[in-house]
Design an enzyme around this catalytic site. Structure first.
Site, short mmCIF file in Angstrom:
data_model
loop_
_atom_site.label_atom_id
_atom_site.label_comp_id
_atom_site.label_asym_id
_atom_site.label_seq_id
_atom_site.Cartn_x
_atom_site.Cartn_y
_atom_site.Cartn_z
CB SER A 1 -12.68 7.79 -2.09
OG SER A 1 -14.05 7.70 -2.33
CG ASP B 1 -11.88 2.77 -6.72
OD1 ASP B 1 -11.80 2.51 -7.93
OD2 ASP B 1 -12.80 2.33 -5.99
CG HIS C 1 4.97 -6.29 -5.99
ND1 HIS C 1 4.57 -5.10 -5.45
CD2 HIS C 1 4.00 -7.19 -5.65
CE1 HIS C 1 3.42 -5.25 -4.79
NE2 HIS C 1 3.05 -6.50 -4.91
#
Length: 321
Positions: free
Chosen positions: A178, A201, A274
């Protein structure tokens, strides 16, 4: 007194110039705060200039080191105190990872523990948790204005560690969540030569025109992992990953859940490596889930990772996603 006044005026002019004009964004917006809440903030609110002047002179942030020798009991590293580095468990032969938390968070916030443990369970590493809670727990606009100083402090610490121990900047990775994404970017642009920056983000309306936001030039490789509020409206990095289109994550019913998914997914990839994104030709292709280009791993612990472009990553609703 004259020196203090000059510092205050200079800091005020520099920081004000970095922010967009009020008309560039809605005045009132909701932003994530802490681990699990959303607050409404006024983007036209006056920041606390007296506090910012103090921060510019002395940020007083904490840097806490964790290694496999002390995975849960941190050691405090102090900028310009070589003994705090030499007497710690810092090992210049190991990769260094720094973590910058977000708004109204602290060293005790969930993401720090989860990311730290993911790294130390996977590999020998120096994990440094930046605690800038003295600043991040101020009002939102004051925290925004202070981000360059916070990032510069972290960058200076990493450079100091490199000088004291010989640990190369090319083996250091800063990740931020953030508002911490932009702290991480400012850390990288302070020292140059940093191997990698990951913004978790980083999107918010206040960053659209802000020159202090995360940018591709902040490190040798910069990536942004978008999970809420950004469906291609703004690109930040060498690689911008849009997880499930960059908004409304599976299994989430609130914006804060989708926001936190960025660090949850990142930590999972440190453990498992993954998840892979497919490169998109353009934003429209990403939004329509039509990306069929080459693949690139999302996140992971590779400090020398490279790539460029827009990538879409589709995940499940539950760990490890």
């Amino acid at each position: 007194m004259k020196v203090a006044l000059v510092l205050f005026v200079t800091s005020t002019v520099y920081l004000a110039a970095a922010l967009p004009a009020p008309s560039a964004s809605p005045r009132f917006v909701q932003v994530p705060a802490g681990d699990d809440e959303v607050v409404t903030v006024d983007l036209e609110a006056e920041p606390d200039y007296k506090f910012l002047n103090d921060v510019a002179r002395n940020p007083r942030n904490a840097y806490i080191l964790f290694t496999r020798r002390n995975p849960h009991n941190g050691q405090t590293l102090i900028l310009n105190d070589a003994n705090s580095i030499r007497n710690s468990n810092f090992n210049p032969a190991h990769t260094t990872i720094a973590i910058a938390h977000g708004y109204i968070q602290s060293q005790n916030s969930n993401l720090n523990q989860i990311i730290r443990d993911a790294y130390l369970n996977r590999m020998e590493a120096n994990v440094i948790v930046l605690d800038w809670s003295r600043i991040s727990q101020m009002d939102y606009m004051t925290a925004i204005y202070a981000i360059p100083s916070v990032g510069q402090g972290l960058g200076n610490l990493l450079n100091f560690i490199s000088t004291v121990t010989g640990a190369p900047l090319t083996n250091m990775h800063v990740t931020g969540f953030s508002l911490g994404s932009h702290v991480a970017g400012n850390a990288g642009r302070t020292i140059r030569g940093l191997a990698r920056v990951t913004g978790l983000d980083p999107y918010s309306p206040v960053w659209n025109l802000n020159s202090n936001r995360l940018a591709a030039s902040d490190a040798v490789y910069v990536e942004a992992i978008h999970t809420s509020g950004n469906t291609g409206n703004r690109l930040f990095a060498d690689v911008d990953y849009f997880v499930n289109g960059g908004d409304n994550q599976p299994g989430c019913w609130t914006s804060i859940c989708s926001h936190n998914r960025s660090w949850e997914v990142f930590a999972a990839t440190v453990t498992f490596n993954h998840l892979h994104g497919n490169q998109c030709t353009n934003v429209a292709e990403m939004r329509n889930n039509q990306c069929r280009g080459s693949q690139l791993p999302l996140g992971n612990s590779d400090v020398n990772k490279r790539g460029s472009g827009i990538f879409r990553v589709n995940t499940g609703a539950n760990f490890p996603y």
